[in-house]
Design an enzyme around this catalytic site. Sequence first.
Site, PDB file in Angstrom:
ATOM      1  N   TYR A 228       1.010  -1.265  -0.049  1.00 34.60           N
ATOM      2  CA  TYR A 228      -0.024  -0.072   0.180  1.00 34.60           C
ATOM      3  C   TYR A 228       1.066   1.256  -0.027  1.00 34.60           C
ATOM      4  O   TYR A 228       1.939   1.232   0.940  1.00 34.60           O
ATOM      5  CB  TYR A 228      -0.883   0.118   1.368  1.00 34.60           C
ATOM      6  CG  TYR A 228      -1.617   1.381   1.374  1.00 34.60           C
ATOM      7  CD1 TYR A 228      -1.463   2.164   2.314  1.00 34.60           C
ATOM      8  CD2 TYR A 228      -3.060   1.355   0.697  1.00 34.60           C
ATOM      9  CE1 TYR A 228      -2.385   3.271   2.478  1.00 34.60           C
ATOM     10  CE2 TYR A 228      -3.528   2.561   0.673  1.00 34.60           C
ATOM     11  CZ  TYR A 228      -3.305   3.574   1.787  1.00 34.60           C
ATOM     12  OH  TYR A 228      -4.141   4.636   1.677  1.00 34.60           O
TER      13      TYR A 228
ATOM     14  N   ASP B 261       9.350   2.644  -0.894  1.00 32.60           N
ATOM     15  CA  ASP B 261       8.403   3.280   0.041  1.00 32.60           C
ATOM     16  C   ASP B 261       8.751   3.142   1.198  1.00 32.60           C
ATOM     17  O   ASP B 261       8.381   2.064   2.033  1.00 32.60           O
ATOM     18  CB  ASP B 261       6.979   3.111  -0.570  1.00 32.60           C
ATOM     19  CG  ASP B 261       6.007   3.463   0.377  1.00 32.60           C
ATOM     20  OD1 ASP B 261       4.721   3.530  -0.077  1.00 32.60           O
ATOM     21  OD2 ASP B 261       6.405   4.135   1.358  1.00 32.60           O
TER      22      ASP B 261
ATOM     23  N   LYS C 287       5.437   9.567   8.412  1.00 33.58           N
ATOM     24  CA  LYS C 287       5.276   8.899   9.656  1.00 33.58           C
ATOM     25  C   LYS C 287       6.230   9.426  10.800  1.00 33.58           C
ATOM     26  O   LYS C 287       6.316  10.617  11.243  1.00 33.58           O
ATOM     27  CB  LYS C 287       5.119   7.354   9.760  1.00 33.58           C
ATOM     28  CG  LYS C 287       3.934   6.828   8.966  1.00 33.58           C
ATOM     29  CD  LYS C 287       3.738   5.455   8.966  1.00 33.58           C
ATOM     30  CE  LYS C 287       2.714   4.971   7.864  1.00 33.58           C
ATOM     31  NZ  LYS C 287       1.499   4.757   8.421  1.00 33.58           N
TER      32      LYS C 287
END
Length: 425
Positions: free
Chosen positions: A144, A239, A267
């Site tokens: 994702y 990613d 994050k």
Amino acid sequence: MAISRNAKLFSKALKLIPGGVNSPVRAFKAVGGKPIFIEKAKGQFILDADGKKYIDYCLSWGPMLLGHARKEVLDSIRRVMTRGTSYGIPTALETRLAELIVRAIPTVEKVRLVSSGTEAVMTAIRLARGCTGRDKIVKFIGCYHGHVDHLLVRAGSGTMTLGIPASPGVPRDFTKHTIPLPYNNSVKLKAAFEKYDSQIAAVIVEPIAGNMGVVPPCPEFLKALRTLCTKNKTVLIFDEVITGFRLKYGCTQDIFGVKADLTCLGKIIGGGLPIGACGGKADLMDNLAPNGPVYQAGTLSGNPLCVAAGIATLELLKSENPYKRIDLATSRLCENLSNALKQSGIEHSINRVGSMFTLFFNPGPVTDYASTAKSDTKKYAKYFNHMLSAGIYLPPSQFEACFLSTAHKQQDFQKTIKAVQNFKG
Ligand code: KE4
């Protein structure tokens, strides 16, 4: 019995917010029941609207590596916010955060700050397409990369949790250039390059998958990615929105000895405030506007409060270097969790890398989407709710990662293991 405040807050939220949440995975759809509403958090703990305290292993889906409300991070935000909250004009703070990231990641010479991981991925993909003049993108099934249209194809995280293989609202035309391949499958990867060779602009991969539950890469898989991308002049995008600064002070690239051309972050580098970043070699990055023609922009990109929280977080991680300690603590926790479930005769497997792990109700090995999809999600739902009532908050989906923070202590692990020992499946 008085109606719980959580329930009251949720029923009001349902009237005003789709599903009562601002991100689908929070809705507890996969585990049943109603979501809790958080009033405050400190260290490894969160406190809900009914005053119940939980040990938090979700940590806002990864950012809170230093635990919630870490004093130095709050002080840094407080110092900056008294001088205003957003200027839309450059600040020295952004350069400082860029410097910390560039110094920590050898493959990153320049970095563009944005406000989410999705934006970081959007930037990386557009940059790769702009620089190569090619359209096709390879992604891996179960990975994702945020909710950008052309990557909502066989994705993980919430789309897997809710069983949405590809979202309505994304025109077929937007995904016709996206090639979804099985994770950890070098044979299919090679075949794709043979079929599409010089049409592939980029390959985007979670170097350690976190969105189908934790699935580590097979060593040869990442190496094959690098070899094929180099040979075909395809941009390799890692990613690292989850893994950036999670497993070491920097990125996983050094751990596996595989260098990415572009790296996406998020994050942890925002210390709990909205952030994302796309970084790479200067000759690639300088194609971004205003230097180059590839357009990308953001009103709140490099926002001083978010950057201040990120700087404080990275400076603490650099000085404290907690990685070995929390790696060991996580290894011990996972071993004890597994022993407890074995004692109860409950079939399971655990994938762990550093301080991120997933306990699958699945005999394993879990190495890709197909194997993780065999997990017993009903049993996970029972487990989640059993742990919730024992005061332990896990990700409300089998297909997410658990995380440790530097704030988790031995007594938290003992309480967690005791709760698992009482789980009878
Ligand atoms: P955001 O746009 O949510 O900041 O980042 C998107 C993203 C990109 N890349 C990876 C590897 C990610 O894991 C994410 C977002 N992660 C999910 C949970 N696994 C965020 C939680 C949510 O969607 O509510």
